[in-house]
Design a protein around this motif. Sequence first.
Motif, PDB file in Angstrom:
ATOM      1  N   LEU A   1       3.643  -3.017  -5.072  1.00  0.00           N
ATOM      2  CA  LEU A   1       2.887  -4.206  -4.591  1.00  0.00           C
ATOM      3  C   LEU A   1       2.997  -4.141  -3.057  1.00  0.00           C
ATOM      4  O   LEU A   1       2.077  -4.495  -2.326  1.00  0.00           O
ATOM      5  CB  LEU A   1       3.724  -5.457  -4.908  1.00  0.00           C
ATOM      6  CG  LEU A   1       3.463  -6.012  -6.561  1.00  0.00           C
ATOM      7  CD1 LEU A   1       4.351  -7.112  -6.886  1.00  0.00           C
ATOM      8  CD2 LEU A   1       2.093  -6.133  -6.949  1.00  0.00           C
ATOM      9  N   ARG A   2       4.262  -3.621  -2.647  1.00  0.00           N
ATOM     10  CA  ARG A   2       4.342  -3.397  -1.098  1.00  0.00           C
ATOM     11  C   ARG A   2       3.289  -2.397  -0.613  1.00  0.00           C
ATOM     12  O   ARG A   2       3.075  -2.418   0.655  1.00  0.00           O
ATOM     13  CB  ARG A   2       5.866  -3.058  -0.895  1.00  0.00           C
ATOM     14  CG  ARG A   2       6.799  -4.284  -0.996  1.00  0.00           C
ATOM     15  CD  ARG A   2       8.221  -3.752  -0.563  1.00  0.00           C
ATOM     16  NE  ARG A   2       9.102  -4.915  -0.838  1.00  0.00           N
ATOM     17  CZ  ARG A   2      10.441  -4.462  -0.970  1.00  0.00           C
ATOM     18  NH1 ARG A   2      10.929  -3.260  -1.205  1.00  0.00           N
ATOM     19  NH2 ARG A   2      11.090  -5.560  -1.150  1.00  0.00           N
ATOM     20  N   THR A   3       3.036  -1.491  -1.416  1.00  0.00           N
ATOM     21  CA  THR A   3       2.299  -0.353  -0.821  1.00  0.00           C
ATOM     22  C   THR A   3       0.784  -0.135  -1.227  1.00  0.00           C
ATOM     23  O   THR A   3       0.151   0.848  -0.779  1.00  0.00           O
ATOM     24  CB  THR A   3       3.119   0.978  -1.177  1.00  0.00           C
ATOM     25  OG1 THR A   3       3.014   1.338  -2.535  1.00  0.00           O
ATOM     26  CG2 THR A   3       4.449   1.337  -0.476  1.00  0.00           C
ATOM     27  N   LEU A   4       0.325  -1.152  -1.727  1.00  0.00           N
ATOM     28  CA  LEU A   4      -0.832  -0.890  -2.335  1.00  0.00           C
ATOM     29  C   LEU A   4      -1.631  -1.338  -1.033  1.00  0.00           C
ATOM     30  O   LEU A   4      -1.777  -1.979  -0.148  1.00  0.00           O
ATOM     31  CB  LEU A   4      -1.146  -2.295  -3.294  1.00  0.00           C
ATOM     32  CG  LEU A   4      -0.729  -1.970  -4.518  1.00  0.00           C
ATOM     33  CD1 LEU A   4      -1.039  -3.517  -5.421  1.00  0.00           C
ATOM     34  CD2 LEU A   4      -1.848  -1.219  -5.526  1.00  0.00           C
ATOM     35  N   ARG A   5      -2.932  -0.090  -0.915  1.00  0.00           N
ATOM     36  CA  ARG A   5      -3.729  -0.155  -0.169  1.00  0.00           C
ATOM     37  C   ARG A   5      -5.377  -0.794  -0.560  1.00  0.00           C
ATOM     38  O   ARG A   5      -6.308  -0.944   0.402  1.00  0.00           O
ATOM     39  CB  ARG A   5      -4.007   1.148   0.541  1.00  0.00           C
ATOM     40  CG  ARG A   5      -2.731   1.699   1.185  1.00  0.00           C
ATOM     41  CD  ARG A   5      -2.309   0.714   2.367  1.00  0.00           C
ATOM     42  NE  ARG A   5      -0.934   1.402   2.923  1.00  0.00           N
ATOM     43  CZ  ARG A   5       0.114   0.291   2.785  1.00  0.00           C
ATOM     44  NH1 ARG A   5      -0.002  -0.895   2.561  1.00  0.00           N
ATOM     45  NH2 ARG A   5       1.230   0.941   3.432  1.00  0.00           N
ATOM     46  N   GLU A   6      -5.324  -0.897  -1.725  1.00  0.00           N
ATOM     47  CA  GLU A   6      -6.672  -1.290  -2.295  1.00  0.00           C
ATOM     48  C   GLU A   6      -6.253  -2.416  -3.312  1.00  0.00           C
ATOM     49  O   GLU A   6      -5.310  -2.714  -3.765  1.00  0.00           O
ATOM     50  CB  GLU A   6      -7.423  -0.308  -3.085  1.00  0.00           C
ATOM     51  CG  GLU A   6      -7.812   0.815  -2.394  1.00  0.00           C
ATOM     52  CD  GLU A   6      -8.241   2.067  -2.919  1.00  0.00           C
ATOM     53  OE1 GLU A   6      -8.958   1.777  -4.130  1.00  0.00           O
ATOM     54  OE2 GLU A   6      -8.674   3.166  -2.627  1.00  0.00           O
TER      55      GLU A   6
END
Length: 122
Positions: free
Chosen positions: A77-82
């Motif tokens: 969740l912290r690293t999602l970019r899309e």
Amino acid sequence: MTTWIEPSDLLALVAGLRVRGAEAVTDVVMRRPTELIPVTEPALPPLDIATYEVRLERWQQGEGPHLTGIEDLVAALRTLREPARAACVSGKVTTYAYVLDSALTRAIAAVAIDPPMTGTGP
């Protein structure tokens, strides 16, 4: 607008994830094989990060439900970019929350939520 997925299609998407709760993924997802499962619309993030960070912190302190996969879910969740989607399914004991890509072609992360285990920590 609500998006829906067939239980068998969700099961195929999440088969590669290694998150296992007290109830088997197949038993929970296929509990009602003819009922469609609701999936959120694409969002960034698809689940509330703050909620899952608090759940992670409580779990690390030995409080609350037993959470299998929570660390990986929070990291995802912290690293999602899309934008991504979420789907939740509940069995008799275990609830699985999944993060899915917006096209519903792959599972990104999951958490299995089970009742607290007495006398154990993470």
